[in-house]
Design a protein around this motif. Structure first.
Motif: not given
Ligand SMILES: Cc1ncc(COP(=O)(O)O)c(C=O)c1O
Length: 397
Positions: A61-65, A71-72, A77-85, A277-282
């Motif tokens: 939860i802390e990682a997600a927070a 990172r908002g 966006s989808v990944r290849f446009i501007c959806g990749t962090q 939040i999901i990328a960081a928490a996973a």
């Protein structure tokens, strides 16, 4: 809607209701955990895919927070446009390291990973060999693909060999299987599958949604459990079960195949990126799994305890070591009744009937978690005994 049209759908709903098979949603007013709140009542949850208890783990939860702050909320966006962090790439690298694969691509779900896989990589000239009990998303993924489909009888290696032998005319062959079959908690015979694939020059794809983080050395899944690390070409998995339980999925494996998916796979190209939040928490969940074997150990101990307890009470369960424990009942109405009685007694354990399982194989499917305490499991066994007797599955004392 036109009355006649509406009646077509209403008749289908009535038919389901007459059979006592209407699925009801019970809204939960608490975090997903061993204990949840439903209709203002705390009950013991025995049916989440929250195998390691990470869905409500403070570090996750802390990682997600933190990710929410820095990172908002959404990528818009989808990944290849501007959806990749950087977080997406970091999670992909983390999964590749964890699974000891060359490359990983994220999807919005494992369902998307499976539906975006086959049609991208295979065509009319190729052949796909699929276990009859594979998950719906593998089946749908294969349906979308123009390759010739062969279904082999569930875990029947003679049948698979026979089909492979007669399919050498195809350009490419791939065997597709669940690593763990979700309705049974049964582990696929991956060593035999890899042997056959090598003999008949086929690729191997494993959906390890129910094993990643749980089974095998370091929680690396059914592939590690079966000793076939490095012999499986493509692994799909979910972030929605042991790896934090939110949502998201991935395909991991040989670099050229993953590179091709990134260029052409439709759910990847045409659907939004998973939120930061999901990328960081996973990623945090995977770090915890890699560094804290006690979570997995507790899960396996809890599972062995509960399996033994159910058998001692006289329930028919499918044997195994997996935290999915199917309690076979065989009659849809009795199974629904058992679930209702358990619910009243403070246990959340859902009934499964056709079309989720074959007709006549109705069951209560229990899923054990590392978040369960021994007291929770003892309480559950007592309630299963009471419910089994009241519904007529166990003999009365
Ligand atoms: C074997 C298997 N594959 C894929 C999925 C779908 O996963 P997701 O929820 O990430 O779409 C599930 C979920 O039920 C599953 O059991």
């Amino acid at each position: 809607m036109h009355e006649e049209i509406t009646s077509v759908f209403l008749r289908q709903l009535e038919h389901i209701q007459e059979q006592g098979l209407k699925k009801e949603e019970r809204p939960i007013a608490s975090p997903q955990d061993a204990h949840i709140v439903v209709k203002d009542r705390e009950i013991l949850n025995l049916c989440a895919n929250n195998y390691l208890g990470l869905a409500n783990h403070p570090a996750v939860i802390e990682a997600a927070a933190q990710a929410l702050k820095t990172r908002g909320y959404g990528m818009a966006s989808v990944r290849f446009i501007c959806g990749t962090q950087d977080l997406h790439q970091s999670l992909e690298n983390c999964i590749s390291r964890f699974l000891e694969t060359e490359e990983t691509i994220l999807y919005s779900s494992c369902f998307d990973a499976n539906t975006g896989l086959f049609e991208t990589l295979f065509s009319e000239e190729d052949a796909i060999f699929s276990d009859t009990l594979n998950h719906a998303s593998i089946i749908d993924g294969i349906r979308l693909c123009k390759a010739k489909r062969y279904r082999y009888r569930h875990t029947d290696m003679d049948d698979l060999e026979c089909l492979l032998k007669n399919a050498q005319k195809h350009r490419l062959r791939i065997v597709a299987t669940d690593g763990v079959f979700s309705m049974d908690g049964e582990i696929a015979p991956l060593a035999e599958i890899c042997d056959l694939a090598e003999t008949y020059d086929a690729l191997v794809m494993v959906d390890d949604s129910h094993a990643t983080g749980i089974l095998g050395k370091g929680g690396r899944g059914s592939i590690a459990h079966c000793g076939v690390t490095g012999r499986v070409d493509l692994i799909t998995g979910t972030l929605g079960k042991a790896l934090g339980g939110a949502s998201g999925g991935f395909t991991s494996g040989r670099r050229p195949l993953i590179d091709l998916l990134r260029q052409r796979s439709r759910p990847y190209l045409f659907s939004n990126s998973i939120p930061p939040i999901i990328a960081a928490a996973a990623k945090k969940a995977i770090d915890l799994i890699a560094s804290a074997p006690e979570l997995r150990n507790r899960l396996l101990e809890n599972t062995a305890f509960f399996r033994k307890g159910l058998q001692a009470l006289g329930f028919i369960i499918k044997r195994g070591i997996h935290p999915i424990i199917p309690i076979l009942i065989g009659d849809p109405v009795q199974t629904q009744e058992m679930s209702r009685v358990l619910f009243k007694a403070g246990i959340y354990a859902v009934a499964f009937s056709y079309p989720v399982v074959p007709e006549g194989q109705d069951r209560i499917r229990v899923q054990i978690s590392a978040a369960h305490s021994r007291e929770d499991l003892k309480f559950a066994l007592q309630q299963f005994e009471n419910a089994g007797k009241s519904v007529g599955i166990l003999a009365p004392t």
